[in-house]
Structures are given as structure tokens and as C-alpha cells.
Design an enzyme around this catalytic site. Structure first.
Site, PDB file in Angstrom:
ATOM      1  N   ASP A 102      34.366  40.953  43.804  1.00  0.00           N
ATOM      2  CA  ASP A 102      34.009  40.697  42.418  1.00  0.00           C
ATOM      3  C   ASP A 102      32.505  40.502  42.394  1.00  0.00           C
ATOM      4  O   ASP A 102      31.977  39.626  43.079  1.00  0.00           O
ATOM      5  CB  ASP A 102      34.717  39.442  41.910  1.00  0.00           C
ATOM      6  CG  ASP A 102      36.220  39.669  41.786  1.00  0.00           C
ATOM      7  OD1 ASP A 102      36.609  40.815  41.516  1.00  0.00           O
ATOM      8  OD2 ASP A 102      36.985  38.706  41.972  1.00  0.00           O
TER       9      ASP A 102
ATOM     10  N   ASP B  79      46.338  43.523  34.387  1.00  0.00           N
ATOM     11  CA  ASP B  79      46.444  42.080  34.598  1.00  0.00           C
ATOM     12  C   ASP B  79      47.692  41.618  33.852  1.00  0.00           C
ATOM     13  O   ASP B  79      47.790  41.805  32.638  1.00  0.00           O
ATOM     14  CB  ASP B  79      45.216  41.353  34.030  1.00  0.00           C
ATOM     15  CG  ASP B  79      43.956  41.650  34.833  1.00  0.00           C
ATOM     16  OD1 ASP B  79      44.070  42.015  36.013  1.00  0.00           O
ATOM     17  OD2 ASP B  79      42.850  41.518  34.268  1.00  0.00           O
TER      18      ASP B  79
END
Lengths: 201, 252
Positions: free
Chosen positions: B11, B130
Site C-alpha cells: 500500500d 472489498d
């Protein structure tokens, strides 16, 4: 200098990065003069068969590639680039390829997920300087939905298995095809590119 | 035999690799180029990069980082976060990414998947989902970094993504993300048994057994994790040996 034919939108920069990392000079190009002056040519794979052939035609490169190949210059096709070397593809229709190698291209069959995406093993079928330092059962990275069929057996250097046998490396004199991405296949992939570099030098 | 893949995920925020917990409490971890080199050496099968803030200001900087990483690695490389258009996808691929991962935007504009798959090929379009389980037991698709419930059934969305031309699906369980208690097997299995494209499980890896479990019990094609790899809680060569001993085909 190796000329990488830059005819589309895919990730060919990583191919150049890979060649540079093993000390080979490579240029992204579509210019006839650069291609003529190169020591070897790499035809990467980008998008669909029909679009790729159309792009090569629009850039006036099909005849040039055929001439350079006929003159004995090393020419390697990667992924779709390998498929383009063959006579014909049945990808969404029926399209003529460069016709440098005998064989056709058809969709992967069998009870498997398509695209064939990921690391798969090589099974070697004959000796070749291309395989120096590349043991049988080495893993390389594949991403493709179509594969070469009905080719002469003596051109098959290495294969993989996915819903049947898939030609992974083919070779006829100065012409080489790799269905997987050597530039994405870690240490083994770089070794394969080095071996191609030896052939060119 | 096609190998199962182990995928470290970085990330990235303003050019640095960071880590969060349930998408919050962001901490600085490492330089992405250095970390990527380490993974390339240690036998990672692929790398994923998410630009987690993806604001307009840092996009050029982000592509610069993408290019620097691509120059150092010889394994496949997926980039996601902040992809807004066909042009963004083109620029990202030209910078050295092999695949782009689309999340929020695909939900808002599903046609982008179709268009992108036709233009660049299905193999480079990854649909990232997600998902979170609701009281009803259904899995809902969330967007905007897990902040917004779309109400869309995650399994149905995965099937739709495949139909539109996505070449791979990353399924991230928001509930288990960062907990290190294991992947959500139920969610992953629900997706793998409903689509015919590769599925990457994400969210919750804490041990080698968790990874074995999601590859076998939930039929994931690949296991993605972040901090357990960044901090070497799970050593990739050891993980591969462990998976191999348990009958899983892995690249070694």
C-alpha cells in the site's frame, strides 16, 4: 542493439528493463532504419491478434519483418508476438499472421480456466542453446488465452501443460517464439533472455 | 502444473509503503523500490501496488514510483488505486505495470471493465472487490477504501465482472483485513465457486497455515498479504517450502 517493436499499448517497458538489466542494449522502435540496423528483433505481444497484425500493417512493418527474418536476423516473438509468427489465428475470426512459422493459433481448450495465467513448468523436448541454465521443470510466467496448434514437432523446444500440451518455446533457425513472458519470469526468464542475447551477439 | 501464487501487496502513500489496520492507522513501512527488489529476490510470484490515497496531486509521483519499481523486478506487477479512465490505464501500463486493478470506479462505471478488456486484453484487467458480511449474512461490495456500502452483492458483482471481461478477481474481506486471524474462507469460496477466472484472496493472513487453508479449502489461485511479508513474520522461501510439503504446487 536489439529492436523491440513498439506497436501498441502493452507493457513493453519491462521487456526493455529486463534486457538492460542483463547488459543488452535495446530500443523501443517502429522505425524501419532502426530495425534494419539492429542485430536482433523482438516482437512483443499486445492485445488481440487481428489488432496487432493491423497495427504492424499500418506501420508498414509486416514485409520488413519478413525480409529481416528471411535474411537470417534473429527474431523472437513473445506471447502474442510468438503467435504472430505463425500462418493463421482463429482468435475471434480467421486472421493471417506473418507466416514465418508453420502452424495455427487457437483457443486453449480443456477443463481449465482461461486465460492461462500464472507460473507453469517447462518440459524440454530437445537440446537447444536457448535452454542453457534452464533446467527441465523450471517455472515461467504465462498469460494467454490462445495457443499454437498443428506445428511441426521438430520446432518444439519446450512445452507446458494446461488443458493439454501447449508449445512454450519454439525455434526454427533464427526464429524463436516464447509463449510465456521471459521478462516476467524471474531469474529463469532473465537466463532465457541471456541465451537469446548470446544467439544475437 | 500451474503453481499457486504468493503475492505481497504494497500500500503506497505519497511514494512510501505504509500499513494500516482495517484501512486505518496508517504507518510508514519502507521505500517501495527497495521492498520490491527484496520481494523479487525472495521468490514472490507477483507484486501488487495500491495507491491508497490516490489524490490527483500524487498521481504523477505515483507513476514515477511504478516505473522505478518496474525497472527493478522481473515478476508480474499489478497497480491499483485511483484509476479513473482508459487513459489512466494506458499510462499505468506504459509506466511498466502488467495489470491494473480497478475497484470503486468499476462499481460506478462497469462499462470501463468491458472497454478496458477490449482495448488492453482481459489478462491485464483485475477487478478488486472489498466485501463485508451484513447482518443478513449476505456479502456487500464496499468502495472508497471500505468506507461506502454499495448494497451490491459481492458474489453477483464478481460474476458480472467476469462477464464484462475482467481477467482476475481480488477478493478482500474487510472484516478480517489486518487481523492476522486468517482469510475469510467462506467469502473466498463463494467467489471461487462462482467464477471461472483466477481469484486472489486478500485480507487476514497471519501464518503459513492461513495461506495453505485459503489455497486448499477456499480454492484461491493466489494468496495476497501485506505486513506479514513486509515485517518477515512470514518468510516467503519458508512459506513455499511449507506449501510444497503440503502438496501445493509452488514456484521455487
Amino acid at each position: 542493439m536489439i529492436a523491440i517493436i513498439d506497436y501498441g499499448a502493452g507493457n513493453i517497458k519491462s521487456l526493455q528493463f529486463a534486457l538492460t538489466s542483463i547488459g543488452l542494449d535495446a530500443k523501443l522502435t517502429t522505425e524501419a532504419s532502426v530495425i534494419r540496423n539492429s542485430d536482433g528483433i523482438i516482437l512483443p505481444g499486445v492485445g488481440a491478434f487481428r489488432d496487432a497484425m493491423e497495427a504492424l500493417r499500418n506501420l508498414n512493418l509486416t514485409e520488413l519483418l519478413q525480409q529481416e527474418a528471411a535474411a537470417g536476423k534473429p527474431l523472437m516473438g513473445i506471447c502474442l508476438g510468438m503467435q504472430l509468427l505463425f500462418d493463421k489465428s482463429y482468435e475471434d475470426g480467421e486472421w493471417r499472421g506473418l507466416g514465418l512459422l508453420q502452424g495455427t493459433v487457437d483457443r486453449i481448450s480443456g477443463e481449465v480456466k482461461v486465460p492461462h495465467m500464472g507460473w507453469n513448468t517447462l518440459t524440454h523436448h530437445q537440446e537447444s542453446s536457448l535452454l542453457n541454465g534452464v533446467p527441465d521443470e523450471s517455472y515461467v510466467y504465462f498469460v494467454h488465452s490462445y495457443a499454437v496448434r498443428s506445428y511441426p514437432q521438430h520446432q518444439l523446444v519446450s512445452s507446458t501443460t494446461y488443458g493439454g500440451l501447449i508449445p512454450a518455446i519454439v525455434q526454427k533457425d533464427n526464429l524463436i517464439g516464447m509463449q510465456f513472458h521471459p521478462e516476467k519470469s524471474g531469474r529463469i526468464g532473465l537466463q532465457l533472455l541471456k541465451n537469446v542475447g548470446e544467439m544475437i551477439a | 502444473m500451474l503453481a499457486k501464487r504468493i503475492i505481497p501487496c504494497m500500500d503506497v502513500d505519497k511514494g512510501r509503503v505504509v500499513k494500516g489496520h482495517k484501512f486505518q492507522n496508517i504507518q510508514d513501512v519502507a521505500d517501495p523500490v527497495e521492498l520490491a527488489k527484496r520481494y523479487n529476490q525472495s521468490g514472490a510470484d507477483e507484486l501488487v501496488f495500491y495507491d491508497i490515497t490516490a489524490s490527483n496531486e500524487n498521481r504523477p509521483l505515483f507513476l514515477e514510483v511504478v516505473e522505478k519499481v518496474a525497472a527493478e523486478i522481473a515478476i508480474p506487477f499489478t497497480v491499483g488505486g485511483g484509476i479513473r479512465s482508459i487513459e489512466d490505464i494506458y499510462q499505468t501500463l506504459r509506466s511498466g505495470a502488467d495489470k491494473v486493478s480497478i475497484n470503486s470506479l468499476a462499481v460506478k462505471n462497469p462499462d470501463l471493465i468491458r472497454e478496458a478488456a477490449l482495448k488492453f486484453g482481459s489478462q491485464c484487467i483485475v477487478l478488486s472487490i472489498d466485501a463485508k458480511q451484513m447482518d443478513s449474512g449476505k456479502w456487500h461490495t464496499f468502495i472508497k477504501g471500505g468506507r461506502e456500502d454499495t448494497g451490491i452483492d459481492a458474489v453477483a458483482w464478481a460474476k458480472e465482472g467476469e462477464r464484462l471481461g475482467a481477467g482476475e478477481i481480488v477478493v478482500n474481506a474487510i472484516d478480517t483485513d489486518g487481523d492476522k486471524n486468517g482469510y475469510n474462507l467462506e467469502l473466498t469460496k463463494a467467489i471461487t465457486s462462482n467464477v471461472n477466472i483466477p481469484v486472489v484472496a486478500s485480507g487476514g493472513a497471519g501464518s503459513k497455515s492461513h495461506i495453505l487453508e485459503v489455497l486448499t479449502k477456499a480454492d484461491a489461485d493466489a494468496a495476497l498479504a501485506a505486513s506479514v511479508f513486509h515485517y518477515n513474520d512470514i518468510n516467503i522461501p519458508e512459506l513455499k517450502t511449507f506449501l510444497d510439503q503440503n502438496g501445493i504446487s509452488v514456484r521455487r
